[in-house]
Scaffold this motif. Sequence first.
Motif, PDB file in Angstrom:
ATOM      1  N   PHE A   1      65.062   5.906   4.261  1.00 53.76           N
ATOM      2  CA  PHE A   1      63.885   5.929   5.234  1.00 53.76           C
ATOM      3  C   PHE A   1      64.313   6.067   6.725  1.00 53.76           C
ATOM      4  O   PHE A   1      65.503   5.466   6.948  1.00 53.76           O
ATOM      5  CB  PHE A   1      63.125   4.431   4.951  1.00 53.76           C
ATOM      6  CG  PHE A   1      61.914   4.482   5.841  1.00 53.76           C
ATOM      7  CD1 PHE A   1      60.758   4.981   5.378  1.00 53.76           C
ATOM      8  CD2 PHE A   1      61.818   3.499   6.916  1.00 53.76           C
ATOM      9  CE1 PHE A   1      59.343   4.926   5.860  1.00 53.76           C
ATOM     10  CE2 PHE A   1      60.637   3.456   7.437  1.00 53.76           C
ATOM     11  CZ  PHE A   1      59.524   3.905   7.075  1.00 53.76           C
TER      12      PHE A   1
ATOM     13  N   HIS B   1      48.690   4.794  12.914  1.00 50.04           N
ATOM     14  CA  HIS B   1      50.217   5.084  13.358  1.00 50.04           C
ATOM     15  C   HIS B   1      50.619   6.418  13.123  1.00 50.04           C
ATOM     16  O   HIS B   1      50.267   6.879  12.340  1.00 50.04           O
ATOM     17  CB  HIS B   1      50.911   3.938  12.591  1.00 50.04           C
ATOM     18  CG  HIS B   1      52.300   3.917  12.695  1.00 50.04           C
ATOM     19  ND1 HIS B   1      53.011   4.371  13.974  1.00 50.04           N
ATOM     20  CD2 HIS B   1      53.715   3.490  12.053  1.00 50.04           C
ATOM     21  CE1 HIS B   1      54.150   3.909  14.060  1.00 50.04           C
ATOM     22  NE2 HIS B   1      54.500   3.678  12.776  1.00 50.04           N
TER      23      HIS B   1
ATOM     24  N   GLU C   1      53.968   7.443  13.216  1.00 51.56           N
ATOM     25  CA  GLU C   1      54.991   7.917  12.694  1.00 51.56           C
ATOM     26  C   GLU C   1      54.825   8.770  11.419  1.00 51.56           C
ATOM     27  O   GLU C   1      54.023   8.629  10.605  1.00 51.56           O
ATOM     28  CB  GLU C   1      56.089   6.586  12.104  1.00 51.56           C
ATOM     29  CG  GLU C   1      57.446   6.904  11.921  1.00 51.56           C
ATOM     30  CD  GLU C   1      58.467   5.764  11.736  1.00 51.56           C
ATOM     31  OE1 GLU C   1      57.776   4.546  11.697  1.00 51.56           O
ATOM     32  OE2 GLU C   1      59.548   6.043  11.278  1.00 51.56           O
TER      33      GLU C   1
ATOM     34  N   ASP D   1      55.884   9.191   8.340  1.00 49.45           N
ATOM     35  CA  ASP D   1      55.443   8.686   7.052  1.00 49.45           C
ATOM     36  C   ASP D   1      54.098   8.721   6.770  1.00 49.45           C
ATOM     37  O   ASP D   1      53.653   8.603   5.530  1.00 49.45           O
ATOM     38  CB  ASP D   1      56.594   7.462   6.859  1.00 49.45           C
ATOM     39  CG  ASP D   1      56.203   6.332   7.597  1.00 49.45           C
ATOM     40  OD1 ASP D   1      56.043   6.732   8.859  1.00 49.45           O
ATOM     41  OD2 ASP D   1      56.211   5.179   7.302  1.00 49.45           O
ATOM     42  N   HIS D   2      53.296   8.393   7.914  1.00 45.44           N
ATOM     43  CA  HIS D   2      51.659   8.410   7.673  1.00 45.44           C
ATOM     44  C   HIS D   2      51.170   9.666   8.287  1.00 45.44           C
ATOM     45  O   HIS D   2      49.796   9.989   7.760  1.00 45.44           O
ATOM     46  CB  HIS D   2      51.343   7.077   8.231  1.00 45.44           C
ATOM     47  CG  HIS D   2      52.107   5.940   8.110  1.00 45.44           C
ATOM     48  ND1 HIS D   2      52.207   5.502   6.593  1.00 45.44           N
ATOM     49  CD2 HIS D   2      53.004   5.164   8.731  1.00 45.44           C
ATOM     50  CE1 HIS D   2      53.077   4.403   6.600  1.00 45.44           C
ATOM     51  NE2 HIS D   2      53.537   4.142   7.947  1.00 45.44           N
TER      52      HIS D   2
ATOM     53  N   HIS E   1      54.528  -0.497  14.944  1.00 42.10           N
ATOM     54  CA  HIS E   1      55.904  -0.428  15.422  1.00 42.10           C
ATOM     55  C   HIS E   1      56.043   0.723  16.656  1.00 42.10           C
ATOM     56  O   HIS E   1      57.287   0.742  17.182  1.00 42.10           O
ATOM     57  CB  HIS E   1      56.478  -0.146  14.290  1.00 42.10           C
ATOM     58  CG  HIS E   1      57.469   0.805  13.838  1.00 42.10           C
ATOM     59  ND1 HIS E   1      57.701   1.849  13.167  1.00 42.10           N
ATOM     60  CD2 HIS E   1      58.801   0.572  14.595  1.00 42.10           C
ATOM     61  CE1 HIS E   1      58.899   2.378  13.085  1.00 42.10           C
ATOM     62  NE2 HIS E   1      59.681   1.665  14.192  1.00 42.10           N
TER      63      HIS E   1
ATOM     64  N   ASP F   1      51.826  -0.518   9.699  1.00 42.87           N
ATOM     65  CA  ASP F   1      53.195  -1.140   9.286  1.00 42.87           C
ATOM     66  C   ASP F   1      53.390  -2.569   9.109  1.00 42.87           C
ATOM     67  O   ASP F   1      53.984  -3.057   8.240  1.00 42.87           O
ATOM     68  CB  ASP F   1      54.339  -0.711  10.248  1.00 42.87           C
ATOM     69  CG  ASP F   1      54.666   0.880  10.051  1.00 42.87           C
ATOM     70  OD1 ASP F   1      54.257   1.437   9.077  1.00 42.87           O
ATOM     71  OD2 ASP F   1      55.236   1.380  10.886  1.00 42.87           O
TER      72      ASP F   1
ATOM     73  N   TYR G   1      62.641  -4.693   5.024  1.00 44.39           N
ATOM     74  CA  TYR G   1      61.591  -3.869   5.950  1.00 44.39           C
ATOM     75  C   TYR G   1      61.461  -4.360   7.427  1.00 44.39           C
ATOM     76  O   TYR G   1      61.510  -3.745   8.491  1.00 44.39           O
ATOM     77  CB  TYR G   1      60.267  -3.630   5.248  1.00 44.39           C
ATOM     78  CG  TYR G   1      59.523  -2.820   5.894  1.00 44.39           C
ATOM     79  CD1 TYR G   1      59.447  -1.345   5.852  1.00 44.39           C
ATOM     80  CD2 TYR G   1      58.341  -3.375   6.621  1.00 44.39           C
ATOM     81  CE1 TYR G   1      58.371  -0.653   6.719  1.00 44.39           C
ATOM     82  CE2 TYR G   1      57.494  -2.919   7.334  1.00 44.39           C
ATOM     83  CZ  TYR G   1      57.649  -1.253   7.378  1.00 44.39           C
ATOM     84  OH  TYR G   1      56.777  -0.464   8.197  1.00 44.39           O
TER      85      TYR G   1
ATOM     86  N   THR H   1      50.336  -0.283   5.277  1.00 46.61           N
ATOM     87  CA  THR H   1      50.504   1.159   4.842  1.00 46.61           C
ATOM     88  C   THR H   1      51.930   1.128   3.982  1.00 46.61           C
ATOM     89  O   THR H   1      52.308   2.372   3.344  1.00 46.61           O
ATOM     90  CB  THR H   1      51.102   1.903   6.023  1.00 46.61           C
ATOM     91  OG1 THR H   1      51.805   1.193   6.958  1.00 46.61           O
ATOM     92  CG2 THR H   1      49.887   2.334   6.761  1.00 46.61           C
ATOM     93  N   HIS H   2      52.572   0.119   3.677  1.00 47.74           N
ATOM     94  CA  HIS H   2      53.814  -0.044   2.702  1.00 47.74           C
ATOM     95  C   HIS H   2      53.628  -1.438   1.968  1.00 47.74           C
ATOM     96  O   HIS H   2      53.335  -2.382   2.588  1.00 47.74           O
ATOM     97  CB  HIS H   2      55.127  -0.166   3.570  1.00 47.74           C
ATOM     98  CG  HIS H   2      55.482   1.167   4.507  1.00 47.74           C
ATOM     99  ND1 HIS H   2      55.581   2.363   4.034  1.00 47.74           N
ATOM    100  CD2 HIS H   2      55.470   1.237   5.684  1.00 47.74           C
ATOM    101  CE1 HIS H   2      55.839   3.275   4.961  1.00 47.74           C
ATOM    102  NE2 HIS H   2      55.458   2.350   6.136  1.00 47.74           N
TER     103      HIS H   2
HETATM  104 FE1  FEO Z   1      56.318   3.172  11.702  1.00 48.94          FE
HETATM  105 FE2  FEO Z   1      55.634   3.308   8.249  1.00 48.94          FE
HETATM  106  O1  FEO Z   1      55.845   4.052   9.979  1.00 48.94           O
END
Ligand code: FEO
Length: 400
Positions: free
Chosen positions: A24, A81, A83, A85-86, A147, A166, A195, A225-226
């Motif tokens: 990641f 967010h 980043e 990954d989203h 974040h 996040d 995490y 989101t996770h």
């Molecule tokens: Fe800060 Fe899941 O991205």
Amino acid sequence: MHSAIPVADGVHWVGVNDYETHLFEAIWPLPRGISYNAYLVVDEKAALVDGVKAPFLDEMLGKVRGVLGPARPLDYLVVNHMEPDHSGTVRALRDLYPEMQIVGNAKTAAFLKKFFGVERNVRVVEDGETLSLGARDLQFHLTPMVHWPETMMTWDPAGRILFSGDAFGGFGALAGGVFDDEVDIPYYEDETLRYFSNIVGKYCRPVQKAIEKLGDLPVAVVASTHGPVWRSDPGRIIDTYARWSRQETEPGVVVAFASMYGGTQQMAEAVARSLAEAGVEKVRVHDLSRTHVSYVIRDVWRFRGLVVGGPTYNTRLFPPVENLLGHLENDRLRGRLLGIFGTYAWSGGAVERLRSFAEDGGEFDLVEPVVEAECRATPEQLQACADMGRNMAEALKKHA
Ligand code: FEO
């Protein structure tokens, strides 16, 4: 999980599990995978809240279309967010649904332009602003630095669902279950702390501010989101994040070392043995040349005591140990007990660097003695390592 999963009336989980990414952010191992949770809120208008990493577009879209039907478009994409990954699917979604409005705050809009060249049909919202989907509203709360600077959370008053980005998330793909009452929570706990400590830990104060700011919301579901969606006990994950962000720790000690030819390991083991003899049950010894720093950071966040040791390498601290210090300096640890030791052969370097970490790398109580050995620890120096371990154990008892 190839179909959408209902979260509440009109709300569906349309996320994906990623078992393909090894690291990641190209740093942190994912031995159990990770989920990117996206949510579809359907009323007179349809809104997708958050997206997934770019390679998973088709899987997410299949779930969205399974709910909306093949012809109905998305009206809104809420970007909590940026980043990737989203947000990795933003450009493709914009191309698929040209009239879809992308909803974010001013900082989101700047990132949308810089990351993806997206400027058209971007709806900029202020803190507390509401978006009507028909009978249902979505409300946006800015929570910067949880974040990234643009991060915000989306509140669904009808379902009392907090789409938290996040925050309250964790590593680990969703192993069949999506909700907290469907999964083995202890299985996820270590990965959630890993995490938090790896990704969010630097931003403890923003996490606290977000929790304070949203504390009055009657949250029934935390939809991060996770990781799992918390519908049975949402307070549990909020309390857990609150505790970690206050840097509350357990009595226990991490002994983190690296050793080229066994000399520094011998010293680490002398410390660990004396800790055990003094009654410290939770001792975690990590060889930084073998164990990825991600797991070491997780344990450092859990336990109050930290002992770091390393050899000198080309006049400096051995690189795997330096790597740990760099991460921990970034985290600004507080309220920890720290012991340090090291070795050298012809020039100093390691212990000098460890001393600078002790002074400036966080808020530490240094546990004496500091031990520095030339080539190989003498019996007296090994005894000094044992003394350090015993002093650490006594200091832990005083803090308990
Ligand atoms: Fe800060 Fe899941 O991205």
